[in-house]
Design a protein around this motif. Structure first.
Motif, PDB file in Angstrom:
ATOM      1  N   TYR A 174       0.535 -11.817  -1.374  1.00  0.00           N
ATOM      2  CA  TYR A 174       1.831 -11.391  -1.913  1.00  0.00           C
ATOM      3  C   TYR A 174       1.648 -10.469  -3.122  1.00  0.00           C
ATOM      4  N   ASN A 202       2.580  -6.336  -3.312  1.00  0.00           N
ATOM      5  CA  ASN A 202       3.539  -5.826  -4.281  1.00  0.00           C
ATOM      6  C   ASN A 202       2.884  -5.051  -5.418  1.00  0.00           C
ATOM      7  N   TYR A 245       0.697  -5.992  -7.627  1.00  0.00           N
ATOM      8  CA  TYR A 245       0.481  -6.751  -8.855  1.00  0.00           C
ATOM      9  C   TYR A 245      -1.015  -7.023  -8.982  1.00  0.00           C
ATOM     10  N   TYR A 265       6.411 -14.094   2.910  1.00  0.00           N
ATOM     11  CA  TYR A 265       7.742 -13.591   3.247  1.00  0.00           C
ATOM     12  C   TYR A 265       8.229 -14.187   4.562  1.00  0.00           C
TER      13      TYR A 265
END
Length: 137
Positions: free
Chosen positions: A60, A64, A66, A108
């Protein structure tokens, strides 16, 4: 001829534009956390469940962008540097994916399933569990 400050500025701009500077900062941050971590306090072995959870979080975070947070997660958790195989994760979670669900992190899809999302493009079906519409994967 360029001055030292001009040269430093040019190098910094080049490293920033290539994304290298952020990678270096993330690596330094992870190393600082590692150095500050009390070496006398031994972490328990990474359990199978924590390995899977950390990998879902890493997937995740990286999806994204990060990357700084992901690098700190790897450093603090002891997660392997090489990500676990996506097929292995799906198998461990008893998740069956379609082509569209593979474009997003497994997290997700799991949330989509439990929230009953009507977004078919992000739906991941759990094997043997019925979902809205009465289908079984």
């Amino acid at each position: 001829m360029a001055t030292i400050p001009e040269l430093k500025c040019a190098i910094r701009e080049t490293l920033e534009s290539r994304g290298v500077l952020d990678q270096l900062k993330a690596r330094i941050r992870a190393e600082v956390f590692g150095a500050l971590d009390d070496q006398r306090e031994h972490r328990p072995p990474l359990s199978h469940e924590n390995l899977i959870i950390n990998e879902l979080i890493r997937e995740y975070l990286e999806f994204n962008k990060y990357r700084h947070t992901a690098s700190v997660l790897k450093a603090e958790s002891g997660q392997p540097q090489v990500p676990l195989d996506r097929q292995f994760l799906a198998s461990e979670l008893k998740v069956a994916e379609d082509m569209s669900s593979k474009s997003v992190p497994l997290l997700y899809g799991l949330l989509s399933h439990f929230f009953g999302s009507s977004d078919e493009g992000r739906k991941v079906f759990l094997r043997g569990i019925s979902h809205p519409g009465g289908h079984h994967a």
